[in-house]
Scaffold this motif. Sequence first.
Motif, PDB file in Angstrom:
ATOM      1  N   ALA A  66       0.845  -1.178   0.000  1.00  0.00           N
ATOM      2  CA  ALA A  66       0.000   0.000   0.000  1.00  0.00           C
ATOM      3  C   ALA A  66       0.886   1.235   0.000  1.00  0.00           C
ATOM      4  CB  ALA A  66      -0.896   0.009   1.230  1.00  0.00           C
ATOM      5  N   LEU A  67       0.465   2.256  -0.740  1.00  0.00           N
ATOM      6  CA  LEU A  67       1.220   3.497  -0.773  1.00  0.00           C
ATOM      7  C   LEU A  67       1.046   4.270   0.527  1.00  0.00           C
ATOM      8  CD1 LEU A  67       3.013   5.163  -2.625  1.00  0.00           C
ATOM      9  CD2 LEU A  67       0.981   6.334  -3.458  1.00  0.00           C
ATOM     10  N   ASP A  68      -0.105   4.099   1.156  1.00  0.00           N
ATOM     11  CA  ASP A  68      -0.377   4.818   2.393  1.00  0.00           C
ATOM     12  C   ASP A  68      -1.608   4.200   3.029  1.00  0.00           C
ATOM     13  OD1 ASP A  68      -0.231   6.643   4.413  1.00  0.00           O
ATOM     14  OD2 ASP A  68      -0.302   8.406   3.127  1.00  0.00           O
ATOM     15  N   TYR A  69      -1.932   4.678   4.224  1.00  0.00           N
ATOM     16  CA  TYR A  69      -3.197   4.296   4.825  1.00  0.00           C
ATOM     17  C   TYR A  69      -3.763   5.509   5.555  1.00  0.00           C
ATOM     18  CZ  TYR A  69      -1.206   4.045   9.544  1.00  0.00           C
ATOM     19  OH  TYR A  69      -0.629   4.351  10.746  1.00  0.00           O
ATOM     20  N   LEU A  70      -5.081   5.586   5.601  1.00  0.00           N
ATOM     21  CA  LEU A  70      -5.789   6.705   6.221  1.00  0.00           C
ATOM     22  C   LEU A  70      -6.662   6.176   7.344  1.00  0.00           C
ATOM     23  CD1 LEU A  70      -6.950   8.502   2.947  1.00  0.00           C
ATOM     24  CD2 LEU A  70      -5.121   9.271   4.471  1.00  0.00           C
ATOM     25  N   LEU A  71      -6.595   6.818   8.483  1.00  0.00           N
ATOM     26  CA  LEU A  71      -7.444   6.434   9.604  1.00  0.00           C
ATOM     27  C   LEU A  71      -8.766   7.186   9.537  1.00  0.00           C
ATOM     28  CD1 LEU A  71      -4.953   6.319  12.624  1.00  0.00           C
ATOM     29  CD2 LEU A  71      -6.022   4.393  11.456  1.00  0.00           C
ATOM     30  N   LYS A  72      -9.837   6.454   9.794  1.00  0.00           N
ATOM     31  CA  LYS A  72     -11.153   7.092   9.872  1.00  0.00           C
ATOM     32  C   LYS A  72     -11.329   7.765  11.230  1.00  0.00           C
ATOM     33  CE  LYS A  72     -13.658   3.925   6.793  1.00  0.00           C
ATOM     34  NZ  LYS A  72     -14.780   2.978   6.687  1.00  0.00           N
ATOM     35  N   PRO A  73     -11.994   8.902  11.278  1.00  0.00           N
ATOM     36  CA  PRO A  73     -12.483   9.675  10.140  1.00  0.00           C
ATOM     37  C   PRO A  73     -11.341  10.380   9.407  1.00  0.00           C
ATOM     38  CG  PRO A  73     -12.871  10.879  12.165  1.00  0.00           C
ATOM     39  CD  PRO A  73     -12.324   9.550  12.573  1.00  0.00           C
ATOM     40  N   VAL A  74     -11.409  10.389   8.088  1.00  0.00           N
ATOM     41  CA  VAL A  74     -10.351  10.975   7.273  1.00  0.00           C
ATOM     42  C   VAL A  74     -10.408  12.495   7.378  1.00  0.00           C
ATOM     43  CG1 VAL A  74      -9.406  11.175   4.954  1.00  0.00           C
ATOM     44  CG2 VAL A  74     -10.447   9.023   5.694  1.00  0.00           C
ATOM     45  N   HIS A  75      -9.255  13.123   7.605  1.00  0.00           N
ATOM     46  CA  HIS A  75      -9.172  14.580   7.679  1.00  0.00           C
ATOM     47  C   HIS A  75      -8.528  15.128   6.407  1.00  0.00           C
ATOM     48  CE1 HIS A  75     -10.434  14.616  11.864  1.00  0.00           C
ATOM     49  NE2 HIS A  75      -9.536  13.672  12.115  1.00  0.00           N
ATOM     50  N   ALA A  76      -8.964  16.288   5.992  1.00  0.00           N
ATOM     51  CA  ALA A  76      -8.507  16.880   4.740  1.00  0.00           C
ATOM     52  C   ALA A  76      -6.987  17.063   4.716  1.00  0.00           C
ATOM     53  CB  ALA A  76      -9.210  18.213   4.502  1.00  0.00           C
ATOM     54  N   ARG A  77      -6.409  17.487   5.844  1.00  0.00           N
ATOM     55  CA  ARG A  77      -4.971  17.728   5.874  1.00  0.00           C
ATOM     56  C   ARG A  77      -4.207  16.410   5.703  1.00  0.00           C
ATOM     57  NH1 ARG A  77      -2.694  21.214  10.757  1.00  0.00           N
ATOM     58  NH2 ARG A  77      -4.112  22.686   9.718  1.00  0.00           N
ATOM     59  N   ARG A  78      -4.662  15.372   6.381  1.00  0.00           N
ATOM     60  CA  ARG A  78      -4.001  14.060   6.257  1.00  0.00           C
ATOM     61  C   ARG A  78      -4.156  13.515   4.852  1.00  0.00           C
ATOM     62  NH1 ARG A  78      -1.469  10.399   5.397  1.00  0.00           N
ATOM     63  NH2 ARG A  78      -0.944   8.555   6.643  1.00  0.00           N
ATOM     64  N   LEU A  79      -5.312  13.680   4.253  1.00  0.00           N
ATOM     65  CA  LEU A  79      -5.540  13.228   2.882  1.00  0.00           C
ATOM     66  C   LEU A  79      -4.627  13.976   1.918  1.00  0.00           C
ATOM     67  CD1 LEU A  79      -7.086  11.607   0.757  1.00  0.00           C
ATOM     68  CD2 LEU A  79      -8.815  13.414   0.761  1.00  0.00           C
ATOM     69  N   SER A  80      -4.436  15.276   2.158  1.00  0.00           N
ATOM     70  CA  SER A  80      -3.574  16.066   1.281  1.00  0.00           C
ATOM     71  C   SER A  80      -2.146  15.539   1.295  1.00  0.00           C
ATOM     72  CB  SER A  80      -3.595  17.533   1.720  1.00  0.00           C
ATOM     73  OG  SER A  80      -2.761  18.311   0.877  1.00  0.00           O
ATOM     74  N   LYS A  81      -1.655  15.133   2.473  1.00  0.00           N
ATOM     75  CA  LYS A  81      -0.315  14.566   2.554  1.00  0.00           C
ATOM     76  C   LYS A  81      -0.221  13.257   1.773  1.00  0.00           C
ATOM     77  CE  LYS A  81       0.984  16.588   7.020  1.00  0.00           C
ATOM     78  NZ  LYS A  81       1.412  16.305   8.418  1.00  0.00           N
TER      79      LYS A  81
END
Length: 383
Positions: A95-110
């Motif tokens: 996986a290139l990355d993983y996002l924890l829920k709830p997803v935040h815009a700043r984390r998604l941008s990174k």
Amino acid sequence: MKAILIDDERSALTYLERLLEADGRLTVMGKYTSAQAGLDHLAVERADIVFIDIGMPEMNGLEAAEWIQQLDSHIHIVFVTAYSEYAIEAFELQALDYLLKPVHARRLSKTLDRIAATLADPRSSSLGVAAEQSPKVRCFQKLEILEDGQEAVGAKPFKWRTLKSQELFSFLLHHEGEWVSKEQLLDALWPEYHLDKAVVHLHTSIYQIRKALKERMQDTKLEYNLDRYRLNRNGWITDVELFERGISEWAASGSGGTPRIESLLALYRGNYLEEYDYPWAYAKREKLRSMYLACASELARDELRSGRTRQSVQRLLSLQQREPYSDDICGLLLTAYAQLGDYTAAQKHYESFVRILEDELGIEPQQVTHQLYVQLKTQTLPA
């Protein structure tokens, strides 16, 4: 960049889509509430990135990621999960990355910054081509570990500590990244031993493989989970996988592109793991042999149709060395010699073929081969 989103919660799909639209760097090509629906999309339409939830019914995100990489190893996977403990396994699945829920815009941008950098990196974009041109391990004829598509570095080739550690590595490689149970390994490799002794041999061989990987293939891990083992290869490919993939693509494209298929046929140095008497390899060996013969024979037919008869003869003679009992190859050679008007060569070849079948197999040529020879022989008789 194109992306699809997979999550069994529609609200989560909608929320993530809105975040991506606000960022503006990705185009969402589809949203799916089941992993299978996402896989169906990828089977017909390519995507650059897949955002996928791990905790889904029927097929979870980790299992789906395995299938996604089988469809297209160039697709980047981003896991979306409520549980951080999945992160390690996520990266083991490339996986290139993983996002924890709830997803935040700043984390998604990174995450999107990282994706953009990866896709823009020439080394990343050429990874698939390099992998296809340079298999890491060769399995045709014998098992060989390579460095950058070349023979193993150093004066001496890589050698396994024991024959069983080599066979165990080959067996796990044979299963192409799938989990293999301990029972299956014991039955396949140590069927003659009592269970306790077989387990000792297994653990010894596992230790030897891990040591070998650490020394020579640090990008490869031998993983263990729930009494199962698998090789995590981190994206590299074998000559067999390259051959199978290329032949399938060639056949699907209408059997064009002779130079490319010539390079694929050159990978076939001998039958699959030919130098080892591994019973578990027999079925795949026969499958690959049949693929090779069918492809090479079709090329010979194409050469006959296009008037490249002498080239066809050379190819068929080479094929005959591999398959001396093939009626199909014999028939094609008879046809080629007839096109050249060399009926003496045709007669000698057929008579030699008859002797080989009689002396070594105790059989006669197929009726269609005999009839073709009689037809060609008739053409040489005076009117």
